[in-house]
Design a protein around this motif. Structure first.
Motif, PDB file in Angstrom:
ATOM      1  N   HIS A  28       0.838  -1.207   0.000  1.00  0.00           N
ATOM      2  CA  HIS A  28       0.000   0.000   0.000  1.00  0.00           C
ATOM      3  C   HIS A  28       0.872   1.256   0.000  1.00  0.00           C
ATOM      4  CE1 HIS A  28      -3.329   2.675   0.681  1.00  0.00           C
ATOM      5  NE2 HIS A  28      -2.656   3.198   1.696  1.00  0.00           N
ATOM      6  N   MET A  29       1.886   1.280   0.839  1.00  0.00           N
ATOM      7  CA  MET A  29       2.764   2.449   0.904  1.00  0.00           C
ATOM      8  C   MET A  29       3.481   2.682  -0.430  1.00  0.00           C
ATOM      9  SD  MET A  29       2.439   3.828   3.863  1.00  0.00           S
ATOM     10  CE  MET A  29       3.886   4.854   3.958  1.00  0.00           C
ATOM     11  N   LEU A  30       3.909   1.606  -1.063  1.00  0.00           N
ATOM     12  CA  LEU A  30       4.676   1.738  -2.304  1.00  0.00           C
ATOM     13  C   LEU A  30       3.826   2.075  -3.522  1.00  0.00           C
ATOM     14  CD1 LEU A  30       7.136  -1.255  -1.812  1.00  0.00           C
ATOM     15  CD2 LEU A  30       7.680   1.194  -1.637  1.00  0.00           C
ATOM     16  N   THR A  31       2.529   1.811  -3.450  1.00  0.00           N
ATOM     17  CA  THR A  31       1.670   2.024  -4.627  1.00  0.00           C
ATOM     18  C   THR A  31       0.630   3.121  -4.433  1.00  0.00           C
ATOM     19  OG1 THR A  31       0.127   0.291  -3.908  1.00  0.00           O
ATOM     20  CG2 THR A  31       1.927  -0.369  -5.394  1.00  0.00           C
ATOM     21  N   LYS A  32       0.655   3.784  -3.296  1.00  0.00           N
ATOM     22  CA  LYS A  32      -0.408   4.759  -3.005  1.00  0.00           C
ATOM     23  C   LYS A  32      -0.493   5.877  -4.035  1.00  0.00           C
ATOM     24  CE  LYS A  32       2.325   7.448   0.185  1.00  0.00           C
ATOM     25  NZ  LYS A  32       2.509   7.912   1.527  1.00  0.00           N
ATOM     26  N   ASP A  33       0.602   6.220  -4.676  1.00  0.00           N
ATOM     27  CA  ASP A  33       0.595   7.292  -5.672  1.00  0.00           C
ATOM     28  C   ASP A  33       0.677   6.774  -7.107  1.00  0.00           C
ATOM     29  OD1 ASP A  33       0.467   9.259  -3.662  1.00  0.00           O
ATOM     30  OD2 ASP A  33       2.639   9.171  -3.388  1.00  0.00           O
ATOM     31  N   GLU A  34       0.468   5.475  -7.282  1.00  0.00           N
ATOM     32  CA  GLU A  34       0.528   4.863  -8.615  1.00  0.00           C
ATOM     33  C   GLU A  34      -0.869   4.860  -9.236  1.00  0.00           C
ATOM     34  OE1 GLU A  34       3.131   3.896 -10.252  1.00  0.00           O
ATOM     35  OE2 GLU A  34       4.673   3.822  -8.697  1.00  0.00           O
ATOM     36  N   PRO A  35      -1.102   5.650 -10.267  1.00  0.00           N
ATOM     37  CA  PRO A  35      -2.451   5.713 -10.858  1.00  0.00           C
ATOM     38  C   PRO A  35      -2.896   4.398 -11.506  1.00  0.00           C
ATOM     39  CG  PRO A  35      -0.886   6.978 -12.173  1.00  0.00           C
ATOM     40  CD  PRO A  35      -0.167   6.538 -10.934  1.00  0.00           C
ATOM     41  N   ASP A  36      -1.958   3.578 -11.969  1.00  0.00           N
ATOM     42  CA  ASP A  36      -2.324   2.310 -12.607  1.00  0.00           C
ATOM     43  C   ASP A  36      -2.691   1.230 -11.602  1.00  0.00           C
ATOM     44  OD1 ASP A  36      -1.926   3.360 -15.122  1.00  0.00           O
ATOM     45  OD2 ASP A  36       0.169   2.740 -15.186  1.00  0.00           O
ATOM     46  N   PHE A  37      -2.380   1.474 -10.338  1.00  0.00           N
ATOM     47  CA  PHE A  37      -2.681   0.496  -9.290  1.00  0.00           C
ATOM     48  C   PHE A  37      -4.021   0.903  -8.683  1.00  0.00           C
ATOM     49  CE2 PHE A  37      -1.746  -2.301  -5.728  1.00  0.00           C
ATOM     50  CZ  PHE A  37      -1.068  -3.314  -6.374  1.00  0.00           C
ATOM     51  N   ASP A  38      -5.099   0.471  -9.318  1.00  0.00           N
ATOM     52  CA  ASP A  38      -6.436   0.935  -8.961  1.00  0.00           C
ATOM     53  C   ASP A  38      -6.967   0.288  -7.682  1.00  0.00           C
ATOM     54  OD1 ASP A  38      -7.753  -1.575  -9.620  1.00  0.00           O
ATOM     55  OD2 ASP A  38      -7.587  -1.011 -11.719  1.00  0.00           O
ATOM     56  N   ILE A  39      -8.150   0.702  -7.274  1.00  0.00           N
ATOM     57  CA  ILE A  39      -8.736   0.254  -6.009  1.00  0.00           C
ATOM     58  C   ILE A  39      -8.957  -1.258  -5.974  1.00  0.00           C
ATOM     59  CG2 ILE A  39     -11.156   0.653  -6.646  1.00  0.00           C
ATOM     60  CD1 ILE A  39     -11.267   1.887  -3.677  1.00  0.00           C
ATOM     61  N   GLU A  40      -9.285  -1.847  -7.105  1.00  0.00           N
ATOM     62  CA  GLU A  40      -9.465  -3.301  -7.156  1.00  0.00           C
ATOM     63  C   GLU A  40      -8.153  -4.023  -6.899  1.00  0.00           C
ATOM     64  OE1 GLU A  40     -12.265  -5.217  -7.428  1.00  0.00           O
ATOM     65  OE2 GLU A  40     -13.271  -3.307  -7.115  1.00  0.00           O
ATOM     66  N   LEU A  41      -7.073  -3.511  -7.465  1.00  0.00           N
ATOM     67  CA  LEU A  41      -5.768  -4.119  -7.228  1.00  0.00           C
ATOM     68  C   LEU A  41      -5.329  -3.927  -5.782  1.00  0.00           C
ATOM     69  CD1 LEU A  41      -3.847  -3.228 -10.502  1.00  0.00           C
ATOM     70  CD2 LEU A  41      -4.801  -5.432  -9.829  1.00  0.00           C
ATOM     71  N   ARG A  42      -5.641  -2.758  -5.219  1.00  0.00           N
ATOM     72  CA  ARG A  42      -5.301  -2.518  -3.814  1.00  0.00           C
ATOM     73  C   ARG A  42      -5.992  -3.501  -2.885  1.00  0.00           C
ATOM     74  NH1 ARG A  42      -2.509   1.748  -4.122  1.00  0.00           N
ATOM     75  NH2 ARG A  42      -3.204   3.440  -5.394  1.00  0.00           N
ATOM     76  N   ALA A  43      -7.205  -3.890  -3.235  1.00  0.00           N
ATOM     77  CA  ALA A  43      -7.990  -4.787  -2.382  1.00  0.00           C
ATOM     78  C   ALA A  43      -7.698  -6.263  -2.644  1.00  0.00           C
ATOM     79  CB  ALA A  43      -9.479  -4.510  -2.597  1.00  0.00           C
ATOM     80  N   PHE A  44      -6.952  -6.562  -3.691  1.00  0.00           N
ATOM     81  CA  PHE A  44      -6.742  -7.953  -4.090  1.00  0.00           C
ATOM     82  C   PHE A  44      -6.177  -8.826  -2.972  1.00  0.00           C
ATOM     83  CE2 PHE A  44      -3.740 -11.179  -5.601  1.00  0.00           C
ATOM     84  CZ  PHE A  44      -4.637 -12.059  -6.187  1.00  0.00           C
ATOM     85  N   LEU A  45      -5.081  -8.426  -2.368  1.00  0.00           N
ATOM     86  CA  LEU A  45      -4.450  -9.285  -1.353  1.00  0.00           C
ATOM     87  C   LEU A  45      -5.365  -9.512  -0.156  1.00  0.00           C
ATOM     88  CD1 LEU A  45      -0.695  -8.192  -1.332  1.00  0.00           C
ATOM     89  CD2 LEU A  45      -1.714 -10.236  -2.337  1.00  0.00           C
ATOM     90  N   GLY A  46      -6.033  -8.471   0.298  1.00  0.00           N
ATOM     91  CA  GLY A  46      -6.947  -8.639   1.426  1.00  0.00           C
ATOM     92  C   GLY A  46      -8.113  -9.543   1.098  1.00  0.00           C
ATOM     93  N   ARG A  47      -8.664  -9.344  -0.080  1.00  0.00           N
ATOM     94  CA  ARG A  47      -9.813 -10.148  -0.506  1.00  0.00           C
ATOM     95  C   ARG A  47      -9.426 -11.620  -0.684  1.00  0.00           C
ATOM     96  NH1 ARG A  47     -11.442  -6.790  -3.935  1.00  0.00           N
ATOM     97  NH2 ARG A  47     -10.191  -7.492  -5.679  1.00  0.00           N
TER      98      ARG A  47
END
Length: 127
Positions: free
Chosen positions: A66-85
């Protein structure tokens, strides 16, 4: 790319191939769990490449990613939730019993397809 990061990506791809085989034979619990593990290894590749460190716990991987990708526009909300889901799928496969303790075909297929997208995005960030 650092050799260790490359090794993490190789493992992610190997796990993704295994998950596809598991789907073919309807081993949905195993496919869901393996999709998660493929994502963890891809995340570890990015973490190692950018920090030189390996996160040792599931939460650590998720937090670092999360810290490394928070400012990455290509890393969308679905990708952010992938590991948790998909960690939830791993928990179902590993620990649950009784009604609702199996991963459905639809859940496993979705997890594997999302893992593909997750790994591809990580590779783009590493390129």
């Amino acid at each position: 790319m650092k050799p260790q990061a490359g090794a993490f990506l190789e493992k992610a791809h190997a796990l993704l191939r295994q998950a596809d085989v598991m789907l073919e034979v309807r081993l949905t619990d195993a496919a869901g769990r393996t999709a998660y593990l493929a994502g963890v290894h891809a995340a570890q590749a990015l973490i190692f490449e950018r920090t030189g460190k390996v996160a040792r716990r599931h939460r650590g991987v998720q937090g670092q990613l999360h810290m490394l990708t928070k400012d990455e526009p290509d890393f969308d909300i679905e990708l952010r939730a992938f590991l948790g889901r998909t960690y939830n799928l791993k928990a179902i496969a590993d620990y649950e019993t009784g009604p609702g303790s199996e991963i459905s075909v639809a859940q496993a297929e979705q997890a594997v397809r999302e893992a593909e997208r997750f790994i591809a995005c990580i590779e783009t960030l590493l390129a």
